[in-house]
Design a protein around this motif. Structure first.
Motif: not given
Length: 135
Positions: A122-123, A68, A66, A13, A125, A74, A79, A119-120
């Motif tokens: 930080d993006g 996403q 950074d 993070s 999922e 991903r 996720h 989505r938190d």
């Protein structure tokens, strides 16, 4: 089975304080202290269940946080799916996710399970799941 669930999930993070607040406010998670984890690294443990933690790292100069991309683009882990403790907890979490702007509140039915995606900050999922028999 020889296993009893997942002990922890680790990720990087940019802002562990912001991320910790989100998981505490939405999921009643317990955020532990931030500790040094080596040169230029910190680790914060966020307890999200009786036997499960998120181990959140900050790493100077690392830009992976950074990156996403859409689902299934991903990398090996796409996720995180979190288990709601009860029908009432699922409803509370759903409303908190909507209130925080992390989800539109859509409930998905997958035959044996219902879920809500979010989505938190930080993006990343995530998904909260509840077995259909408890719904």
């Amino acid at each position: 089975m020889l296993l009893d669930g997942v002990n922890h999930i680790a990720w990087i993070s940019k802002d562990v304080a912001r991320l910790g607040r989100f998981y505490a406010e939405v999921f009643d998670a317990e955020v532990g202290p931030t500790m040094d984890h080596g040169p230029g690294e910190t680790m914060t443990m966020i307890k999200v269940g009786p036997h499960t933690e998120l181990n959140i790292f900050t790493i100077e100069g690392n830009t992976e946080v950074d990156r996403q991309t859409p689902m299934w683009g991903r990398g090996r882990i796409d996720h995180v799916g979190l288990a709601a403790a009860s029908t009432e907890a699922f409803g509370t979490i759903r409303q908190r996710l909507i209130d925080s702007g992390a989800s539109d509140g859509t409930v998905n039915w997958f035959g044996t399970t219902q879920s809500i995606f979010f989505r938190d900050p930080d993006g990343l999922e995530g998904e909260v799941l509840l077995p259909a028999e408890t719904a």
